[in-house]
Scaffold this motif. Structure first.
Motif, PDB file in Angstrom:
ATOM      1  N   ASP A  71      77.293  17.468  30.796  1.00  0.00           N
ATOM      2  CA  ASP A  71      76.687  18.088  29.614  1.00  0.00           C
ATOM      3  C   ASP A  71      75.736  19.216  30.024  1.00  0.00           C
ATOM      4  N   GLY A  72      76.143  20.009  30.980  1.00  0.00           N
ATOM      5  CA  GLY A  72      75.360  21.172  31.374  1.00  0.00           C
ATOM      6  C   GLY A  72      74.371  20.929  32.489  1.00  0.00           C
ATOM      7  N   VAL A  73      74.085  19.675  32.797  1.00  0.00           N
ATOM      8  CA  VAL A  73      73.093  19.366  33.825  1.00  0.00           C
ATOM      9  C   VAL A  73      73.801  19.037  35.145  1.00  0.00           C
ATOM     10  N   PRO A  74      73.434  19.731  36.250  1.00  0.00           N
ATOM     11  CA  PRO A  74      74.117  19.449  37.510  1.00  0.00           C
ATOM     12  C   PRO A  74      73.942  17.986  37.915  1.00  0.00           C
ATOM     13  N   LEU A  75      75.025  17.385  38.393  1.00  0.00           N
ATOM     14  CA  LEU A  75      75.008  15.981  38.791  1.00  0.00           C
ATOM     15  C   LEU A  75      74.470  15.875  40.207  1.00  0.00           C
ATOM     16  N   ASP A  76      73.669  14.878  40.434  1.00  0.00           N
ATOM     17  CA  ASP A  76      73.138  14.584  41.763  1.00  0.00           C
ATOM     18  C   ASP A  76      74.267  14.590  42.794  1.00  0.00           C
ATOM     19  N   TYR A  77      74.041  15.307  43.900  1.00  0.00           N
ATOM     20  CA  TYR A  77      75.130  15.456  44.875  1.00  0.00           C
ATOM     21  C   TYR A  77      75.565  14.125  45.479  1.00  0.00           C
ATOM     22  N   ARG A  78      74.680  13.099  45.400  1.00  0.00           N
ATOM     23  CA  ARG A  78      75.053  11.813  45.989  1.00  0.00           C
ATOM     24  C   ARG A  78      76.204  11.139  45.244  1.00  0.00           C
ATOM     25  N   MET A  79      76.409  11.580  43.994  1.00  0.00           N
ATOM     26  CA  MET A  79      77.498  10.980  43.226  1.00  0.00           C
ATOM     27  C   MET A  79      78.827  11.656  43.496  1.00  0.00           C
ATOM     28  N   VAL A  80      78.775  12.744  44.241  1.00  0.00           N
ATOM     29  CA  VAL A  80      80.011  13.412  44.630  1.00  0.00           C
ATOM     30  C   VAL A  80      80.236  13.091  46.107  1.00  0.00           C
ATOM     31  N   ALA A  81      81.274  12.365  46.406  1.00  0.00           N
ATOM     32  CA  ALA A  81      81.509  11.940  47.782  1.00  0.00           C
ATOM     33  C   ALA A  81      82.777  12.580  48.337  1.00  0.00           C
ATOM     34  N   PRO A  82      82.627  13.742  49.021  1.00  0.00           N
ATOM     35  CA  PRO A  82      83.819  14.434  49.524  1.00  0.00           C
ATOM     36  C   PRO A  82      84.619  13.571  50.495  1.00  0.00           C
ATOM     37  N   SER A  83      83.941  12.719  51.287  1.00  0.00           N
ATOM     38  CA  SER A  83      84.693  11.928  52.266  1.00  0.00           C
ATOM     39  C   SER A  83      85.622  10.934  51.563  1.00  0.00           C
ATOM     40  N   LYS A  84      85.159  10.395  50.433  1.00  0.00           N
ATOM     41  CA  LYS A  84      86.015   9.459  49.691  1.00  0.00           C
ATOM     42  C   LYS A  84      86.799  10.159  48.595  1.00  0.00           C
ATOM     43  N   ARG A  85      86.534  11.442  48.417  1.00  0.00           N
ATOM     44  CA  ARG A  85      87.176  12.232  47.365  1.00  0.00           C
ATOM     45  C   ARG A  85      86.975  11.579  45.996  1.00  0.00           C
ATOM     46  N   THR A  86      85.761  11.132  45.762  1.00  0.00           N
ATOM     47  CA  THR A  86      85.465  10.536  44.456  1.00  0.00           C
ATOM     48  C   THR A  86      84.220  11.161  43.846  1.00  0.00           C
ATOM     49  N   VAL A  87      84.191  11.178  42.518  1.00  0.00           N
ATOM     50  CA  VAL A  87      82.993  11.541  41.777  1.00  0.00           C
ATOM     51  C   VAL A  87      82.631  10.310  40.963  1.00  0.00           C
ATOM     52  N   ALA A  88      81.438   9.757  41.241  1.00  0.00           N
ATOM     53  CA  ALA A  88      81.055   8.502  40.604  1.00  0.00           C
ATOM     54  C   ALA A  88      80.278   8.789  39.321  1.00  0.00           C
ATOM     55  N   LEU A  89      81.004   9.139  38.261  1.00  0.00           N
ATOM     56  CA  LEU A  89      80.341   9.506  37.008  1.00  0.00           C
ATOM     57  C   LEU A  89      79.638   8.320  36.360  1.00  0.00           C
TER      58      LEU A  89
END
Lengths: 301, 322
Positions: B24-42
């Motif tokens: 909703d327009g607010v950047p998500l904390d980078y810890r919730m984006v895990a490139p190694s696991k290729r997941t975004v933990a919304l």
């Protein structure tokens, strides 16, 4: 009928399946209300979760259509169920809602629609348990709602009526991943509605041809669609309290944008070419017959 | 594994990165984006109500190959797909810096429920045919909306329950069993029985000497679950009017595609499906089929390694006490 719950609830699959006894599947017994209610999860206190309007709609469907007019009933009911039960795709993906509708709110409708007539081979017919609790393309009500959602063209429900007029669209095409692309769905319906593809075998052959072409051709790339816009859909859900679903004429669906005519036309002509080359069971025979009657030779390129 | 098609496709790697997520327009904390696991933990965003998650994506493509190949009207796209909500949204990307393509795709809360796969494809006109798929993203991402703990793609969810509790009427008949494999839901689920003495301790808190026991029990459960899921999926596969077996869709299709190669190593997945379904229907070769299924499930559950380790460690322990 007095036991119909006032509000919809979510009935988990594992509970639903375990209560589908052979008596219920034969149509002799009703599902146990108390046990199912106890295991169901309540939905928020909102007017749209009240069962009354859906129940009324199903009563009307049973009054309008004879038992053997199943396909006509499906075509009438699908757009009106979609218009009456205002839910998002997210909510429609919860099988618990459909289980509750089938086992608690309208088991009589499932029975009437999906219990076959006794035959010599099967003197005691049963309802397929998946009509109560099953995948979206098989469950008695989910299939109609999803057919309406995937085949409507924005607010226009007419393609849904065409789609549901043929059980082969509901039974096979509805589950194809290719129809999640709206112009692909509309192109298929346009071929059916103009009569270029007729009857079960032809529709199945078209579906297969489209699917197999879809494994090497991205229809999205040649037939763009507008980006999804959930705002009008949201407004349409909110307006559900005031809206009235007409029974005699077709309602209007959520006004969230129609497909581009150019995209649909491009795919329709591609699919027509694919269909002309596709094997259809029994088509060769038909051709010979047509030739004998002196009407053979279609002019499609 | 690449599919064989009658036109040239890209051989080089196509990689997808999610560079930013705005909820909703607010950047998500980078810890919730895990490139190694290729997941975004919304689901970990701690916001009950949200409307949309906008993902900034970058697609990297083999530069030389694309430049020299016989492809015209090259069109890279990112795709957000979830089978449960029948939603597949596609966005065309724009070229940046000569070697990558960027764009934004939006995941709408109303249109998704569980796990959204974020993948990509490249299409081009090849030999006069427009829209040919010439490459796909090798490792798609998953945007997770629901899980309480991040689960890897293709793993089975596990939950502890008291099988005799009133809340679990469907487990009453199995109240003495240590585990139960649920296959009727949208996703398979393994129930572990809290009432079986010692099971929870050993699976959750095993110390070093017990670790081999835990691994062996865990892989036995896993094997058992895979066998059950495989059989369920096989019975769900239908046959069309040309006697061809059809993939059952959903998780069942995933299970079959995972286990069939282990059961029929000499056949392609498609042929293996046909063979397995034919055996089910004809009523012949059932025993052999079950053995094949068990072997494949054991491989999947790493049972050979874990049981081997258990035997070795118990042997060692008995030698020490001798």
């Amino acid at each position: 009928m007095s036991t119909t719950p006032k509000r919809f609830a979510l009935l988990p699959d594992e509970i639903a399946v375990k209560h589908l006894t052979s008596g219920i599947l034969r149509g002799d017994e009703r599902p146990p209300a108390a046990a199912l209610d106890q295991a169901s999860k309540e939905l928020p206190d909102e007017a749209r979760w009240e069962t009354e309007r859906v129940r009324d709609l199903l009563n009307e469907a049973m009054a309008r259509f004879e038992e053997d007019a199943a396909t006509a009933a499906d075509a009438w009911l699908a757009p009106r169920l979609h218009s009456t039960l205002r839910i998002t795709r997210r909510e429609a993906a919860e099988s618990g809602l459909w289980n509750h509708l089938a086992l608690r709110v309208a088991p009589d409708y499932v029975r009437r629609r999906h219990l076959a007539k006794p035959t010599e081979k099967k003197p005691v017919p049963t309802i397929n348990a998946k009509r109560f609790c099953g995948p979206f393309h098989t469950q008695a009500f989910a299939r109609l709602w999803w057919a309406a959602e995937l085949f409507r063209d924005g607010f226009d429900y007419r393609p849904v009526v065409t789609a549901c007029k043929d059980q082969d669209v509901l039974n096979s095409i509805l589950r194809f991943e290719t129809v999640l692309h709206r112009p692909t769905a509309q192109a298929i319906i346009s071929l059916i509605s103009k009569g270029a593809v007729q009857g079960g075998r032809e529709i199945n052959a078209l579906g297969k041809a489209v699917n197999s072409a879809g494994s090497t051709i991205a229809f999205e790339a040649i037939a763009p669609d507008s980006s999804p816009d959930p705002a009008p859909y949201h407004d349409w859900i909110a307006a559900g309290d005031e809206d009235f679903t007409p029974y005699d004429r077709l309602p209007d669906g959520p006004d969230d944008g129609r497909t581009y005519p150019d995209s649909v036309a491009a795919l329709a002509s591609l699919f027509e070419r694919l269909f002309a080359e596709a094997p259809v069971r029994g088509r060769e025979k038909d051709k010979e017959k047509e030739d004998e009657e002196g009407e053979g030779g279609s002019t499609t390129a | 594994m690449r599919r064989l098609v009658p036109y040239p496709v890209l051989a080089g790697e196509i990689a997808l990165d999610i560079t930013e997520v705005r909820l909703d327009g607010v950047p998500l904390d980078y810890r919730m984006v895990a490139p190694s696991k290729r997941t975004v933990a919304l689901h970990r965003a701690e916001r009950e109500k949200w409307g949309e998650a906008r993902l900034s994506v970058r697609l990297r493509t083999p530069v030389e190959e694309l430049r020299n190949g016989d492809w015209r009207e090259v069109l890279p796209q990112v795709i957000a797909f979830e089978r449960r909500t029948n939603t597949r949204d596609v966005v065309v990307l724009k070229e940046r810096d000569g070697d990558s393509w960027v764009g934004e795709i939006t995941v709408f809360a109303d249109r998704h429920l569980g796990r959204v796969q974020i993948g990509g494809q490249i299409t081009a006109t090849v030999g006069g045919v427009p829209g040919r798929i010439i490459g796909g993203v090798d490792a798609p991402w998953t945007v997770d909306l629901q899980a309480t703990t991040p689960t890897r793609e293709n793993s089975i969810k596990v939950t502890w329950a008291d099988f005799s509790d009133e809340a679990n009427p469907h487990l009453h008949d199995y109240r003495q069993d240590p585990w139960y494999v649920e296959t009727t839901g949208q996703e398979p689920l393994i129930y572990l029985n809290r009432k079986v003495e010692g099971l929870e301790e050993i699976l959750k808190h095993a110390r070093a000497p017990e670790r081999e026991v835990r691994e062996a029990i865990a892989s036995e459960i896993a094997k058992d679950a895979w066998v059950t899921l495989f059989n369920d999926a096989l019975f769900a596969a239908e046959i069309d009017e040309d006697e061809r077996a059809e993939w059952p869709g959903g998780w069942r299709e995933g299970v079959l595609k995972k286990l069939l190669p282990g059961a029929f190593p000499d056949l392609s997945p498609r042929e293996a499906l046909q063979e397995a379904v034919a055996r089910c229907r004809s009523g012949e070769g059932g025993g052999d089929l079950q053995n094949r299924i068990r072997r494949s499930a054991a491989l999947q559950a790493r049972q050979y390694r874990n049981i081997g380790a258990l035997i070795r460690s118990t042997r060692r322990a008995s030698e020490e006490t001798r």
